[in-house]
Design a protein around this motif. Structure first.
Motif, PDB file in Angstrom:
ATOM      1  N   GLY A  30       0.553  -1.098  -0.084  1.00 47.47           N
ATOM      2  CA  GLY A  30       0.246  -0.133  -0.072  1.00 47.47           C
ATOM      3  C   GLY A  30       0.701   1.136   0.201  1.00 47.47           C
ATOM      4  O   GLY A  30       2.294   1.238   0.209  1.00 47.47           O
ATOM      5  N   THR A  31       0.478   2.162  -0.337  1.00 53.41           N
ATOM      6  CA  THR A  31       1.218   3.592  -0.177  1.00 53.41           C
ATOM      7  C   THR A  31       1.315   3.887   1.339  1.00 53.41           C
ATOM      8  O   THR A  31       0.915   3.284   2.351  1.00 53.41           O
ATOM      9  N   GLY A  32       3.199   4.782   1.030  1.00 51.30           N
ATOM     10  CA  GLY A  32       3.444   4.783   2.267  1.00 51.30           C
ATOM     11  C   GLY A  32       4.531   3.580   1.942  1.00 51.30           C
ATOM     12  O   GLY A  32       5.778   4.135   2.682  1.00 51.30           O
ATOM     13  N   HIS A  33       4.712   2.540   1.815  1.00 55.01           N
ATOM     14  CA  HIS A  33       5.286   1.679   1.640  1.00 55.01           C
ATOM     15  C   HIS A  33       6.872   2.185   0.700  1.00 55.01           C
ATOM     16  O   HIS A  33       6.751   2.019  -0.393  1.00 55.01           O
ATOM     17  N   CYS A  34       8.217   2.441   0.871  1.00 53.33           N
ATOM     18  CA  CYS A  34       8.788   2.758  -0.121  1.00 53.33           C
ATOM     19  C   CYS A  34       9.347   1.589  -1.406  1.00 53.33           C
ATOM     20  O   CYS A  34       9.559   2.112  -2.264  1.00 53.33           O
ATOM     21  N   PHE A  35       8.739   0.363  -0.488  1.00 55.03           N
ATOM     22  CA  PHE A  35       8.882  -0.557  -1.534  1.00 55.03           C
ATOM     23  C   PHE A  35       8.278  -0.482  -2.619  1.00 55.03           C
ATOM     24  O   PHE A  35       8.734  -0.829  -4.152  1.00 55.03           O
ATOM     25  N   ARG A  36       6.523  -0.391  -2.541  1.00 55.99           N
ATOM     26  CA  ARG A  36       6.229   0.020  -2.907  1.00 55.99           C
ATOM     27  C   ARG A  36       6.152   1.213  -4.300  1.00 55.99           C
ATOM     28  O   ARG A  36       7.123   1.136  -5.596  1.00 55.99           O
ATOM     29  N   ASP A  37       7.200   1.789  -4.607  1.00 55.97           N
ATOM     30  CA  ASP A  37       7.625   3.111  -4.947  1.00 55.97           C
ATOM     31  C   ASP A  37       8.852   2.664  -5.687  1.00 55.97           C
ATOM     32  O   ASP A  37       9.315   2.561  -7.497  1.00 55.97           O
ATOM     33  N   HIS A  38       9.673   1.885  -5.277  1.00 53.57           N
ATOM     34  CA  HIS A  38      10.583   0.656  -5.967  1.00 53.57           C
ATOM     35  C   HIS A  38       9.824   0.366  -7.296  1.00 53.57           C
ATOM     36  O   HIS A  38      10.737   0.128  -8.055  1.00 53.57           O
ATOM     37  N   VAL A  39       9.005  -0.271  -6.118  1.00 55.66           N
ATOM     38  CA  VAL A  39       8.647  -1.284  -7.908  1.00 55.66           C
ATOM     39  C   VAL A  39       8.179  -1.005  -8.954  1.00 55.66           C
ATOM     40  O   VAL A  39       8.042  -0.835 -10.410  1.00 55.66           O
ATOM     41  N   LEU A  40       7.217   0.156  -9.001  1.00 55.34           N
ATOM     42  CA  LEU A  40       6.868   1.498  -9.288  1.00 55.34           C
ATOM     43  C   LEU A  40       7.799   1.710 -10.620  1.00 55.34           C
ATOM     44  O   LEU A  40       7.255   1.849 -11.308  1.00 55.34           O
ATOM     45  N   GLY A  41       8.985   1.844  -9.741  1.00 56.46           N
ATOM     46  CA  GLY A  41       9.746   2.496 -10.827  1.00 56.46           C
ATOM     47  C   GLY A  41      10.341   1.443 -12.104  1.00 56.46           C
ATOM     48  O   GLY A  41      11.065   1.357 -12.493  1.00 56.46           O
ATOM     49  N   VAL A  42      10.556   0.483 -10.696  1.00 53.08           N
ATOM     50  CA  VAL A  42      10.867  -1.106 -12.173  1.00 53.08           C
ATOM     51  C   VAL A  42       9.906  -1.107 -13.428  1.00 53.08           C
ATOM     52  O   VAL A  42      10.787  -0.915 -14.346  1.00 53.08           O
ATOM     53  N   CYS A  43       8.645  -0.876 -13.020  1.00 51.87           N
ATOM     54  CA  CYS A  43       7.464  -1.410 -13.779  1.00 51.87           C
ATOM     55  C   CYS A  43       5.869  -0.180 -13.815  1.00 51.87           C
ATOM     56  O   CYS A  43       5.172  -0.571 -13.496  1.00 51.87           O
ATOM     57  N   PRO A  44       6.903   0.724 -14.106  1.00 52.41           N
ATOM     58  CA  PRO A  44       6.096   2.310 -14.242  1.00 52.41           C
ATOM     59  C   PRO A  44       4.631   2.107 -15.009  1.00 52.41           C
ATOM     60  O   PRO A  44       3.199   2.656 -14.325  1.00 52.41           O
ATOM     61  N   GLU A  45       4.570   1.000 -15.698  1.00 56.66           N
ATOM     62  CA  GLU A  45       3.376   0.557 -16.302  1.00 56.66           C
ATOM     63  C   GLU A  45       1.812   0.399 -15.458  1.00 56.66           C
ATOM     64  O   GLU A  45       0.856   0.070 -15.200  1.00 56.66           O
ATOM     65  N   LEU A  46       2.511  -0.277 -14.229  1.00 58.62           N
ATOM     66  CA  LEU A  46       1.146  -0.589 -13.602  1.00 58.62           C
ATOM     67  C   LEU A  46       0.970   1.019 -12.346  1.00 58.62           C
ATOM     68  O   LEU A  46      -0.797   0.158 -11.253  1.00 58.62           O
ATOM     69  N   ASN A  47       1.474   2.243 -12.923  1.00 61.72           N
ATOM     70  CA  ASN A  47       0.573   3.198 -12.351  1.00 61.72           C
ATOM     71  C   ASN A  47      -0.771   3.526 -13.277  1.00 61.72           C
ATOM     72  O   ASN A  47      -1.706   3.437 -12.579  1.00 61.72           O
ATOM     73  N   HIS A  48      -0.831   2.606 -13.715  1.00 59.58           N
ATOM     74  CA  HIS A  48      -1.878   2.946 -14.885  1.00 59.58           C
ATOM     75  C   HIS A  48      -2.996   1.798 -14.867  1.00 59.58           C
ATOM     76  O   HIS A  48      -3.818   2.321 -15.933  1.00 59.58           O
ATOM     77  N   LEU A  49      -2.998   0.889 -14.223  1.00 60.12           N
ATOM     78  CA  LEU A  49      -3.765  -0.802 -13.331  1.00 60.12           C
ATOM     79  C   LEU A  49      -4.916  -0.051 -12.748  1.00 60.12           C
ATOM     80  O   LEU A  49      -4.876   1.103 -12.058  1.00 60.12           O
ATOM     81  N   GLY A  50      -5.880  -0.242 -12.944  1.00 56.44           N
ATOM     82  CA  GLY A  50      -6.649  -0.067 -11.850  1.00 56.44           C
ATOM     83  C   GLY A  50      -6.674  -1.055 -10.502  1.00 56.44           C
ATOM     84  O   GLY A  50      -5.764  -2.284 -10.363  1.00 56.44           O
ATOM     85  N   SER A  51      -7.329  -0.327  -9.539  1.00 53.12           N
ATOM     86  CA  SER A  51      -7.429  -0.815  -8.128  1.00 53.12           C
ATOM     87  C   SER A  51      -8.942  -2.145  -7.991  1.00 53.12           C
ATOM     88  O   SER A  51      -9.739  -1.115  -7.900  1.00 53.12           O
ATOM     89  N   GLY A  52      -8.799  -3.458  -7.674  1.00 50.94           N
ATOM     90  CA  GLY A  52      -9.566  -3.965  -7.047  1.00 50.94           C
ATOM     91  C   GLY A  52      -8.933  -5.535  -6.829  1.00 50.94           C
ATOM     92  O   GLY A  52      -8.124  -5.922  -6.933  1.00 50.94           O
ATOM     93  N   THR A  53     -10.465  -6.179  -7.016  1.00 51.87           N
ATOM     94  CA  THR A  53     -10.443  -7.666  -6.679  1.00 51.87           C
ATOM     95  C   THR A  53     -10.730  -8.173  -7.596  1.00 51.87           C
ATOM     96  O   THR A  53     -11.358  -9.469  -7.793  1.00 51.87           O
ATOM     97  N   THR A  54     -11.065  -7.767  -9.118  1.00 50.55           N
ATOM     98  CA  THR A  54     -12.021  -8.847  -9.743  1.00 50.55           C
ATOM     99  C   THR A  54     -11.239  -9.063 -10.330  1.00 50.55           C
ATOM    100  O   THR A  54     -10.007  -8.938 -11.049  1.00 50.55           O
ATOM    101  N   ILE A  55     -11.254 -10.460 -10.525  1.00 49.66           N
ATOM    102  CA  ILE A  55     -10.211 -11.292 -11.028  1.00 49.66           C
ATOM    103  C   ILE A  55      -9.934 -12.144 -12.432  1.00 49.66           C
ATOM    104  O   ILE A  55     -11.090 -11.765 -13.339  1.00 49.66           O
TER     105      ILE A  55
END
Length: 308
Positions: free
Chosen positions: A195-220
């Motif tokens: 979740g937001t606030g974890h710096c590791f989240r920012d590291h992952v989004l830096g590796v794959c910035p495309e994930l910033n554009h995905l939706g957030s939810g629980t639909t598999i």
């Protein structure tokens, strides 16, 4: 003006709340409030702006609190000198670590530190990077272990190790027998993030910035990013087959039952990593203890990291 009054204003600045500050100082709130009001009158200035919902420092109050912290640190140095002589390796150390490092470093660190630093027991705290930096600057911690980058003004640091990231996929996933994963392919998967606030989240989004554009939810079945509160929660969701994730190498245990349901796959070059550092205030008087603590951390034999 007393050291007690200075401790009170530092506590209020840290907690942003008079009640919590009083609890932290083991006094009643009226006692703390009266003492701070007395100090403000003596200095003929307002240190805090008080409202019904929050406490904020005035611009001059922020400078006063910073100076109070330096005074308290020097007073603590006198106490340490009197109690432990000239030995910087004697006396407790208050160490903080971020949530994505602490569970994997601290067990080994405590074990090695008891041998190498027998007279410097560790008081430990986990928190977010931003909070640890704030508490460190306010003197409630002596040092912290966090990942680059961070706001380093007024701080010293020792670079400890570089840690690679791995892709975690559930058993039976189409990728489970692959030998490496290009980061661009992560956007095609249901991806679990902190979740937001974890710096590791920012590291992952830096590796794959495309994930910033995905939706957030629980639909598999759709390409979405899901959030977890901790790496261990995310690992359990990967094991259950909800999606994939990116984890730091030290979190990939080989002897945990849930990991029998997870496959860890390296990234293709360039392999994403994070640099982990030991950080302390520049005016902290026990610099030799920081150097020794860094050596202790380097002896912890963390799996897969490159020590510096």
């Amino acid at each position: 003006m007393t050291l007690t009054e200075l401790r009170y204003i530092v506590a209020v600045a840290r907690e942003r709340h008079f009640g919590r500050a009083a609890d932290a100082c083991f006094v009643s709130q009226p006692t703390l409030s009266v003492a701070i009001r007395k100090l403000e009158e003596e200095l003929n200035t307002q240190i805090f702006e008080r409202t019904n919902t929050e406490v904020a420092m005035t611009s001059l109050g922020s400078l006063i609190v910073d100076q109070a912290q330096r005074v308290l640190e020097e007073a603590n140095s006198l106490k340490h000198l009197a109690k432990h002589g000239q030995d910087p390796l004697s006396g407790p150390l208050r160490l903080g670590a971020i949530y994505t490092i602490a569970p994997y470093l601290l067990p080994s660190l405590v074990r090695v530190a008891r041998e190498r630093l027998p007279h410097a027991p560790l008081f430990l705290e986990e928190n977010f990077t931003v909070r640890l930096l704030e508490v460190l600057r306010q003197g409630a911690l002596d040092c912290i272990v966090i990942a680059d980058p961070f706001a380093s003004t007024g701080l010293n640091q020792i670079e400890l190790y570089d840690e690679p990231f791995l892709v975690a996929v559930p058993k039976g996933h189409p990728w489970e027998n692959r030998t490496s994963i290009p980061h661009r392919e992560l956007k095609e998967q249901n991806t679990l993030l902190l979740g937001t606030g974890h710096c590791f989240r920012d590291h992952v989004l830096g590796v794959c910035p495309e994930l910033n554009h995905l939706g957030s939810g629980t639909t598999i079945g759709e390409q979405r990013s899901f959030e977890g509160s901790s790496l261990e929660t995310i690992r359990q969701m990967v094991a259950s087959g909800i999606g994939i994730s990116v984890l730091p190498r030290t979190s990939a245990f080989d002897n945990v039952s849930s990991d029998q349901l997870i496959r860890y796959i390296p990234f293709e070059d360039p392999i994403p990593t994070r640099r982990v550092c030991l950080v302390w205030r520049k005016n902290f008087p026990r610099a030799a203890a920081m150097n020794e603590l860094a050596e202790v951390i380097r002896q912890c034999a963390l799996p897969g990291v490159q020590y510096l």
